[in-house]
Design a protein around this motif. Structure first.
Motif, PDB file in Angstrom:
ATOM      1  N   ILE A   1       8.718  -4.183 -72.471  1.00  0.00           N
ATOM      2  CA  ILE A   1       7.412  -4.622 -72.968  1.00  0.00           C
ATOM      3  C   ILE A   1       7.478  -6.080 -73.412  1.00  0.00           C
ATOM      4  O   ILE A   1       6.601  -6.891 -73.093  1.00  0.00           O
ATOM      5  N   LEU A   2       8.542  -6.440 -74.136  1.00  0.00           N
ATOM      6  CA  LEU A   2       8.689  -7.824 -74.591  1.00  0.00           C
ATOM      7  C   LEU A   2       8.865  -8.779 -73.416  1.00  0.00           C
ATOM      8  O   LEU A   2       8.325  -9.892 -73.422  1.00  0.00           O
ATOM      9  N   ASP A   3       9.604  -8.359 -72.404  1.00  0.00           N
ATOM     10  CA  ASP A   3       9.761  -9.206 -71.215  1.00  0.00           C
ATOM     11  C   ASP A   3       8.411  -9.432 -70.535  1.00  0.00           C
ATOM     12  O   ASP A   3       8.121 -10.528 -70.041  1.00  0.00           O
ATOM     13  N   GLY A   4       7.579  -8.387 -70.508  1.00  0.00           N
ATOM     14  CA  GLY A   4       6.247  -8.529 -69.927  1.00  0.00           C
ATOM     15  C   GLY A   4       5.375  -9.483 -70.725  1.00  0.00           C
ATOM     16  O   GLY A   4       4.600 -10.266 -70.156  1.00  0.00           O
ATOM     17  N   ILE A   5       5.492  -9.436 -72.052  1.00  0.00           N
ATOM     18  CA  ILE A   5       4.733 -10.362 -72.901  1.00  0.00           C
ATOM     19  C   ILE A   5       5.183 -11.795 -72.640  1.00  0.00           C
ATOM     20  O   ILE A   5       4.361 -12.715 -72.554  1.00  0.00           O
ATOM     21  N   TYR A   6       6.477 -11.992 -72.492  1.00  0.00           N
ATOM     22  CA  TYR A   6       6.992 -13.342 -72.223  1.00  0.00           C
ATOM     23  C   TYR A   6       6.405 -13.883 -70.921  1.00  0.00           C
ATOM     24  O   TYR A   6       5.939 -15.032 -70.862  1.00  0.00           O
ATOM     25  N   ARG A   7       6.420 -13.062 -69.869  1.00  0.00           N
ATOM     26  CA  ARG A   7       5.859 -13.508 -68.581  1.00  0.00           C
ATOM     27  C   ARG A   7       4.373 -13.819 -68.721  1.00  0.00           C
ATOM     28  O   ARG A   7       3.878 -14.806 -68.161  1.00  0.00           O
ATOM     29  N   ARG A   8       3.669 -13.001 -69.456  1.00  0.00           N
ATOM     30  CA  ARG A   8       2.223 -13.175 -69.615  1.00  0.00           C
ATOM     31  C   ARG A   8       1.900 -14.460 -70.371  1.00  0.00           C
ATOM     32  O   ARG A   8       0.978 -15.196 -70.005  1.00  0.00           O
ATOM     33  N   MET A   9       2.657 -14.750 -71.403  1.00  0.00           N
ATOM     34  CA  MET A   9       2.342 -15.889 -72.259  1.00  0.00           C
ATOM     35  C   MET A   9       2.907 -17.211 -71.751  1.00  0.00           C
ATOM     36  O   MET A   9       2.326 -18.267 -71.977  1.00  0.00           O
ATOM     37  N   TYR A  10       4.036 -17.150 -71.071  1.00  0.00           N
ATOM     38  CA  TYR A  10       4.684 -18.390 -70.644  1.00  0.00           C
ATOM     39  C   TYR A  10       4.630 -18.616 -69.137  1.00  0.00           C
ATOM     40  O   TYR A  10       5.069 -19.656 -68.646  1.00  0.00           O
ATOM     41  N   GLY A  11       4.116 -17.642 -68.404  1.00  0.00           N
ATOM     42  CA  GLY A  11       3.941 -17.814 -66.969  1.00  0.00           C
ATOM     43  C   GLY A  11       5.216 -17.808 -66.159  1.00  0.00           C
ATOM     44  O   GLY A  11       5.234 -18.257 -65.007  1.00  0.00           O
ATOM     45  N   ARG A  12       6.284 -17.301 -66.727  1.00  0.00           N
ATOM     46  CA  ARG A  12       7.560 -17.230 -66.009  1.00  0.00           C
ATOM     47  C   ARG A  12       8.432 -16.161 -66.658  1.00  0.00           C
ATOM     48  O   ARG A  12       8.153 -15.699 -67.765  1.00  0.00           O
ATOM     49  N   SER A  13       9.484 -15.791 -65.963  1.00  0.00           N
ATOM     50  CA  SER A  13      10.420 -14.803 -66.489  1.00  0.00           C
ATOM     51  C   SER A  13      11.642 -15.496 -67.065  1.00  0.00           C
ATOM     52  O   SER A  13      11.971 -16.625 -66.685  1.00  0.00           O
ATOM     53  N   GLN A  14      12.305 -14.829 -67.978  1.00  0.00           N
ATOM     54  CA  GLN A  14      13.597 -15.303 -68.455  1.00  0.00           C
ATOM     55  C   GLN A  14      14.662 -14.823 -67.478  1.00  0.00           C
ATOM     56  O   GLN A  14      14.796 -13.625 -67.239  1.00  0.00           O
ATOM     57  N   GLU A  15      15.408 -15.750 -66.929  1.00  0.00           N
ATOM     58  CA  GLU A  15      16.385 -15.399 -65.904  1.00  0.00           C
ATOM     59  C   GLU A  15      17.740 -15.031 -66.495  1.00  0.00           C
ATOM     60  O   GLU A  15      18.562 -14.401 -65.831  1.00  0.00           O
ATOM     61  N   GLU A  16      18.004 -15.441 -67.744  1.00  0.00           N
ATOM     62  CA  GLU A  16      19.319 -15.206 -68.331  1.00  0.00           C
ATOM     63  C   GLU A  16      19.524 -13.733 -68.673  1.00  0.00           C
ATOM     64  O   GLU A  16      18.591 -12.939 -68.676  1.00  0.00           O
ATOM     65  N   SER A  17      20.753 -13.388 -68.983  1.00  0.00           N
ATOM     66  CA  SER A  17      21.100 -12.015 -69.345  1.00  0.00           C
ATOM     67  C   SER A  17      20.336 -11.573 -70.590  1.00  0.00           C
ATOM     68  O   SER A  17      19.959 -12.386 -71.441  1.00  0.00           O
ATOM     69  N   VAL A  18      20.136 -10.275 -70.689  1.00  0.00           N
ATOM     70  CA  VAL A  18      19.386  -9.702 -71.807  1.00  0.00           C
ATOM     71  C   VAL A  18      20.340  -9.439 -72.970  1.00  0.00           C
ATOM     72  O   VAL A  18      21.374  -8.784 -72.803  1.00  0.00           O
TER      73      VAL A  18
END
Length: 247
Positions: A131-148
């Protein structure tokens, strides 16, 4: 998901709060995440916190956000929100009894946004990390590529600040990172153009190298890892680092 240090359990007060009648206000995935890992910081950007009913009350008077017919809540309802997270930039993630899903109250924008969650059983099957990863994509327009990774707030964290002095002799921080990976392989390694993290379970923490600045080296470790941190400090000093002097 890599857990930086041993999670600290929730207090009895917070456990009762999450199990109370109004617990239905919170996403089930959020409750499960808190119960398993406790409060902390997710992927370096979102602080996952126990519900706070007070922090947003004053914001109803500040006039920070615009409100129109498309706004998910009124200005007065801001004070009725319960914050369940904050970003390192100062944004709030919150819930409100009359709003399905989550609310995003941004620091650097004028519109509050509603964030829908999967309905019914789907939400129960989805992890809060997703869910948090989805919020990040929604708000910043990109995904975090680094390890979780997740950094629990243990209350027993220590730190040490060093610097690589400028000049032609010392190693560049990228060279220091490569040398560290070769001589003391980390359990997790994250690097981008600005910063490098080397995570070690025996530290219950990590080394952070400020690649953008080119000098700062910080070691974060648990109090119980004093011996391991001392060895790491000795190794870094042997490679040319200097300890900060605050005098």
């Amino acid at each position: 998901m890599y857990i930086v240090s041993e999670p600290k359990g929730l207090s009895e007060h917070h456990r009762h709060m999450l199990e109370a009648e109004n617990a239905g206000l919170y996403p089930p995935a959020y409750i499960r995440f808190l119960q398993q890992y406790g409060e902390g910081t997710y992927r370096g950007w979102m602080n996952v916190q126990t519900p706070d009913t007070e922090v947003l009350r004053p914001f109803a008077e500040y006039g920070l956000w615009e409100h129109d017919q498309d706004s998910p809540i009124t200005e007065q309802q801001i004070g009725e929100c319960t914050a369940i997270g904050t970003t390192v930039d100062g944004d709030f993630l919150a819930v409100h009894p009359k709003v399905d899903g989550l609310l995003w109250l941004p620091r650097h924008a004028e519109q509050i946004q509603a964030i829908p969650l999967p309905a019914g059983g789907q939400e129960k099957d989805e992890s809060y990390a997703m869910i948090l990863d989805g919020i990040y994509r929604r708000m910043y327009g990109r995904s975090q590529e680094e390890s979780v990774y997740y950094e629990p707030w243990t209350g027993t964290r220590e730190h040490l600040f060093l610097r690589m002095p400028p000049g032609e002799g010392p190693l560049a921080l990228t060279e220091l990172a490569d040398l560290c990976r070769a001589e003391a392989p980390p359990d997790l390694f994250i690097e981008n153009p600005y910063v490098c993290y080397l995570f070690y379970r025996n530290l219950g923490g990590y080394i952070r190298l400020n690649l953008a600045g080119g000098q700062e080296v910080a070691v974060f470790y648990e109090q119980a890892a004093g011996q391991a941190s001392a060895k790491m400090k000795e190794w870094l000093l042997s490679k040319g680092c200097e300890q900060y002097s605050w005098e």
